[in-house]
Motif scaffolding. Structure first.
Motif, PDB file in Angstrom:
ATOM      1  N   ARG A 325       0.816  -1.228   0.000  1.00 26.91           N
ATOM      2  CA  ARG A 325       0.000   0.000   0.000  1.00 26.91           C
ATOM      3  C   ARG A 325       0.844   1.270   0.000  1.00 26.91           C
ATOM      4  O   ARG A 325       0.311   2.363  -0.166  1.00 26.91           O
ATOM      5  CB  ARG A 325      -0.949  -0.013   1.200  1.00 26.91           C
ATOM      6  N   TYR A 326       2.163   1.140   0.161  1.00 31.57           N
ATOM      7  CA  TYR A 326       3.032   2.320   0.241  1.00 31.57           C
ATOM      8  C   TYR A 326       3.785   2.580  -1.063  1.00 31.57           C
ATOM      9  O   TYR A 326       4.614   3.493  -1.122  1.00 31.57           O
ATOM     10  CB  TYR A 326       4.038   2.147   1.380  1.00 31.57           C
ATOM     11  N   PHE A 327       3.501   1.804  -2.100  1.00 30.82           N
ATOM     12  CA  PHE A 327       4.258   1.951  -3.351  1.00 30.82           C
ATOM     13  C   PHE A 327       3.612   2.982  -4.281  1.00 30.82           C
ATOM     14  O   PHE A 327       2.387   3.054  -4.409  1.00 30.82           O
ATOM     15  CB  PHE A 327       4.346   0.615  -4.092  1.00 30.82           C
ATOM     16  N   ALA A 328       4.456   3.741  -4.941  1.00 28.29           N
ATOM     17  CA  ALA A 328       4.042   4.605  -6.056  1.00 28.29           C
ATOM     18  C   ALA A 328       5.258   4.800  -6.940  1.00 28.29           C
ATOM     19  O   ALA A 328       6.402   4.793  -6.458  1.00 28.29           O
ATOM     20  CB  ALA A 328       3.507   5.947  -5.568  1.00 28.29           C
ATOM     21  N   PRO A 329       5.068   4.975  -8.248  1.00 26.82           N
ATOM     22  CA  PRO A 329       6.216   5.127  -9.153  1.00 26.82           C
ATOM     23  C   PRO A 329       6.882   6.489  -9.028  1.00 26.82           C
ATOM     24  O   PRO A 329       6.503   7.322  -8.182  1.00 26.82           O
ATOM     25  CB  PRO A 329       5.582   4.929 -10.539  1.00 26.82           C
ATOM     26  N   TYR A 330       7.842   6.715  -9.866  1.00 27.58           N
ATOM     27  CA  TYR A 330       8.636   7.946  -9.889  1.00 27.58           C
ATOM     28  C   TYR A 330       7.737   9.185  -9.928  1.00 27.58           C
ATOM     29  O   TYR A 330       6.810   9.283 -10.718  1.00 27.58           O
ATOM     30  CB  TYR A 330       9.546   7.925 -11.106  1.00 27.58           C
ATOM     31  N   SER A 331       7.999  10.122  -9.005  1.00 30.46           N
ATOM     32  CA  SER A 331       7.343  11.432  -8.962  1.00 30.46           C
ATOM     33  C   SER A 331       5.835  11.346  -8.742  1.00 30.46           C
ATOM     34  O   SER A 331       5.096  12.238  -9.145  1.00 30.46           O
ATOM     35  CB  SER A 331       7.632  12.202 -10.259  1.00 30.46           C
ATOM     36  N   ALA A 332       5.368  10.284  -8.059  1.00 27.41           N
ATOM     37  CA  ALA A 332       3.928  10.135  -7.821  1.00 27.41           C
ATOM     38  C   ALA A 332       3.561  10.225  -6.347  1.00 27.41           C
ATOM     39  O   ALA A 332       2.384  10.378  -6.012  1.00 27.41           O
ATOM     40  CB  ALA A 332       3.439   8.804  -8.398  1.00 27.41           C
ATOM     41  N   HIS A 333       4.511  10.144  -5.451  1.00 27.90           N
ATOM     42  CA  HIS A 333       4.218  10.209  -4.021  1.00 27.90           C
ATOM     43  C   HIS A 333       3.895  11.645  -3.598  1.00 27.90           C
ATOM     44  O   HIS A 333       4.463  12.608  -4.117  1.00 27.90           O
ATOM     45  CB  HIS A 333       5.407   9.711  -3.194  1.00 27.90           C
ATOM     46  N   ASN A 334       3.010  11.741  -2.621  1.00 24.30           N
ATOM     47  CA  ASN A 334       2.694  13.030  -2.004  1.00 24.30           C
ATOM     48  C   ASN A 334       3.638  13.234  -0.813  1.00 24.30           C
ATOM     49  O   ASN A 334       3.801  12.323   0.008  1.00 24.30           O
ATOM     50  CB  ASN A 334       1.239  13.045  -1.546  1.00 24.30           C
ATOM     51  N   PRO A 335       4.275  14.373  -0.668  1.00 31.19           N
ATOM     52  CA  PRO A 335       5.212  14.586   0.451  1.00 31.19           C
ATOM     53  C   PRO A 335       4.539  14.507   1.820  1.00 31.19           C
ATOM     54  O   PRO A 335       5.234  14.392   2.834  1.00 31.19           O
ATOM     55  CB  PRO A 335       5.792  15.978   0.191  1.00 31.19           C
ATOM     56  N   THR A 336       3.208  14.558   1.874  1.00 31.94           N
ATOM     57  CA  THR A 336       2.512  14.433   3.161  1.00 31.94           C
ATOM     58  C   THR A 336       2.262  12.980   3.540  1.00 31.94           C
ATOM     59  O   THR A 336       1.770  12.706   4.636  1.00 31.94           O
ATOM     60  CB  THR A 336       1.172  15.182   3.110  1.00 31.94           C
ATOM     61  N   ASP A 337       2.566  12.034   2.634  1.00 31.91           N
ATOM     62  CA  ASP A 337       2.392  10.610   2.949  1.00 31.91           C
ATOM     63  C   ASP A 337       3.281  10.230   4.133  1.00 31.91           C
ATOM     64  O   ASP A 337       4.396  10.743   4.287  1.00 31.91           O
ATOM     65  CB  ASP A 337       2.754   9.741   1.749  1.00 31.91           C
ATOM     66  N   ARG A 338       2.785   9.299   4.944  1.00 23.13           N
ATOM     67  CA  ARG A 338       3.570   8.843   6.096  1.00 23.13           C
ATOM     68  C   ARG A 338       4.656   7.857   5.660  1.00 23.13           C
ATOM     69  O   ARG A 338       5.793   7.923   6.134  1.00 23.13           O
ATOM     70  CB  ARG A 338       2.653   8.191   7.127  1.00 23.13           C
ATOM     71  N   TYR A 339       4.276   6.926   4.777  1.00 26.43           N
ATOM     72  CA  TYR A 339       5.226   5.923   4.291  1.00 26.43           C
ATOM     73  C   TYR A 339       5.244   5.959   2.766  1.00 26.43           C
ATOM     74  O   TYR A 339       4.214   6.225   2.119  1.00 26.43           O
ATOM     75  CB  TYR A 339       4.841   4.520   4.769  1.00 26.43           C
ATOM     76  N   TYR A 340       6.416   5.645   2.183  1.00 24.84           N
ATOM     77  CA  TYR A 340       6.526   5.707   0.733  1.00 24.84           C
ATOM     78  C   TYR A 340       7.741   4.905   0.253  1.00 24.84           C
ATOM     79  O   TYR A 340       8.776   4.837   0.909  1.00 24.84           O
ATOM     80  CB  TYR A 340       6.629   7.150   0.234  1.00 24.84           C
ATOM     81  N   THR A 341       7.566   4.297  -0.918  1.00 26.05           N
ATOM     82  CA  THR A 341       8.648   3.581  -1.581  1.00 26.05           C
ATOM     83  C   THR A 341       8.383   3.586  -3.076  1.00 26.05           C
ATOM     84  O   THR A 341       7.226   3.575  -3.517  1.00 26.05           O
ATOM     85  CB  THR A 341       8.773   2.127  -1.077  1.00 26.05           C
ATOM     86  N   SER A 342       9.467   3.603  -3.859  1.00 30.24           N
ATOM     87  CA  SER A 342       9.368   3.439  -5.305  1.00 30.24           C
ATOM     88  C   SER A 342      10.175   2.226  -5.762  1.00 30.24           C
ATOM     89  O   SER A 342      10.619   2.150  -6.910  1.00 30.24           O
ATOM     90  CB  SER A 342       9.855   4.698  -6.024  1.00 30.24           C
ATOM     91  N   SER A 343      10.349   1.266  -4.846  1.00 25.88           N
ATOM     92  CA  SER A 343      11.032   0.024  -5.186  1.00 25.88           C
ATOM     93  C   SER A 343      10.064  -0.895  -5.918  1.00 25.88           C
ATOM     94  O   SER A 343       9.027  -1.282  -5.368  1.00 25.88           O
ATOM     95  CB  SER A 343      11.553  -0.663  -3.920  1.00 25.88           C
ATOM     96  N   TYR A 344      10.411  -1.272  -7.140  1.00 31.44           N
ATOM     97  CA  TYR A 344       9.518  -2.108  -7.936  1.00 31.44           C
ATOM     98  C   TYR A 344       9.475  -3.553  -7.453  1.00 31.44           C
ATOM     99  O   TYR A 344       8.637  -4.330  -7.919  1.00 31.44           O
ATOM    100  CB  TYR A 344       9.893  -2.020  -9.418  1.00 31.44           C
TER     101      TYR A 344
END
Length: 400
Positions: A325-344
């Motif tokens: 649920r924490y994945f998003a591709p390049y330049s798609a994450h919101n900086p307000t997200d708590r957790y984030y990864t772009s590892s495929y």
């Protein structure tokens, strides 16, 4: 380099074959001192490429080359109560070069993570009571590379059924890891950019604990089945500090993932003997974890004995998973997200892995060397729906 590797293999076979001459040929006498049982040399070459590197935010080269070699020696003895003691000593060495890891510091010609060597020795000791049908074992392991240090330990217990057609196994494992916090160069403070010695990097811990349960059963003379499951809990720094994140407002950060992860894989394995020349092996596993990743694995392989001493094993594996649920591709994450990864590796994808193995076990030994009793070569090709591809070739030599 090729000549050196062949020379090492030749010396390895010769020394172990000479050592195994001390092994008694008597089927009645059971030595109470540790004696040589068998040794295995496994070496492989792995190459991959793709265009979704997590080091550069989910885009960019994934080119990697890895040479891996492990030496495994088994010693055994019987005590006065006719229990079999086995000591398994293993030493593994991996060396890799990674174009994507070199992008941790793109201003340098080559960073410390461009190439690295991992060394991982392990020791396992087991005691088998043939009369009671029980086996107890315990093991220790260490793994070291430039930015990662791991200590492992395990204990296991196995109990066969009264008729010896079934066996229950329980295994507990723990890995206590420390990793260096090596951030992308542009995200380090001015003081951190000046530090280059490996001891200057801060560290974080990552601990993994698992319980593995399995039950195997000989259903009849042709069919064998096994049911297995693992309960895995991880705690600590579970991301990687050099995985970049590019947010949708053009700002930059590093991967941030929860500090806990719970995994539950459940699988079933079966072998069916189609006469003397064919064996069908199948495996299915369902996987679920607390990050929202669900996966299915289906594997089938066929052992075809072309002669009593030469066999071919074609295999195929299909794998499919959902994204965490924490994945998003390049330049798609919101900086307000708590957790984030772009590892495929944590994205939604499916993959295919196929290839074949070739094994020879002549009665007089490979190349006429009696104690060199098995030679196997396996090749596999992997491709993923997002474009990543890899190839691996493995050589396995056994001296007994």
């Amino acid at each position: 380099m090729k000549k050196i590797c062949l020379t090492v293999v030749g010396l390895y076979i010769g020394l172990l074959a000479a050592f195994s001459q001390n092994k008694t040929d008597s089927t009645h006498y059971k030595n109470r001192k540790l004696t040589f049982d068998e040794a295995n040399l496994v070496t492989s070459y792995y190459k991959q490429d793709g265009n979704n590197s997590a080091v550069t935010g989910g885009t960019g080269t994934e080119n990697l080359n890895d040479i891996s070699t492990s030496f495994d020696v088994k010693l055994n003895r019987w005590d006065k109560h006719n229990r079999k003691h086995t000591m398994d000593i293993e030493l593994g060495i991996d060396h890799y070069t990674s174009a994507s890891s070199d992008k941790i510091d793109p201003k340098t010609v080559s960073s410390a993570s461009h190439a690295d060597t991992r060394i991982y020795p392990s020791l396992t000791y087991s005691v088998e009571n043939e009369t009671k049908g029980t086996t107890l074992s315990a093991g220790l392991s260490v793994s070291h590379e430039f930015d990662y240090q791991s200590y492992g330990m395990n204990v296991s217990f196995a109990q066969k059924t009264h008729n010896r057609n079934g066996e229950f196994t329980a295994r507990l494992q723990a890995y206590l890891d420390d990793l260096k916090i090596i951030k992308p160069f542009e995200l380090r403070t001015a003081a951190e950019q000046q530090e280059t010695h490996e001891s200057s990097y801060p560290t974080a811990s990552r601990n993994s604990f698992s319980t593995s349960l399995s039950y195997s059963q000989i259903v009849n003379e042709r069919l064998q089945l096994m049911i297995l499951t693992d309960l895995v809990y991880q705690h600590g720094y579970l991301g990687l500090p050099f995985h970049r994140i590019y947010f949708n407002d053009a700002s930059e950060g590093v991967e941030n993932l929860p500090g806990n992860r719970f995994k539950i894989p459940i699988g079933i394995r079966g072998s069916y003997f189609l006469g003397d020349r064919f064996v069908l092996r199948g495996f299915y596993r369902f996987y679920h974890d607390s990050w929202g990743l669900d996966a299915h694995t289906a594997n089938i392989e066929t052992v075809v004995k072309l002669t009593p001493f030469f066999s071919v094993t074609p295999f195929y594996r299909y794998y499919i998973q959902s994204a965490v649920r924490y994945f998003a591709p390049y330049s798609a994450h919101n900086p307000t997200d708590r957790y984030y990864t772009s590892s495929y590796d944590l994205s939604a994808f499916n993959s295919h892995f196929f290839g074949a193995g070739f094994r020879i076990m002549p009665p007089k030994g490979v190349f006429g060397m009696q104690h060199f009793n098995m030679l196997e070569i396996r090749y596999g090709h992997y491709n993923r729906s997002n474009g990543m591809q890899s190839d691996i070739i493995t050589l396995n030599i056994r001296v007994k």
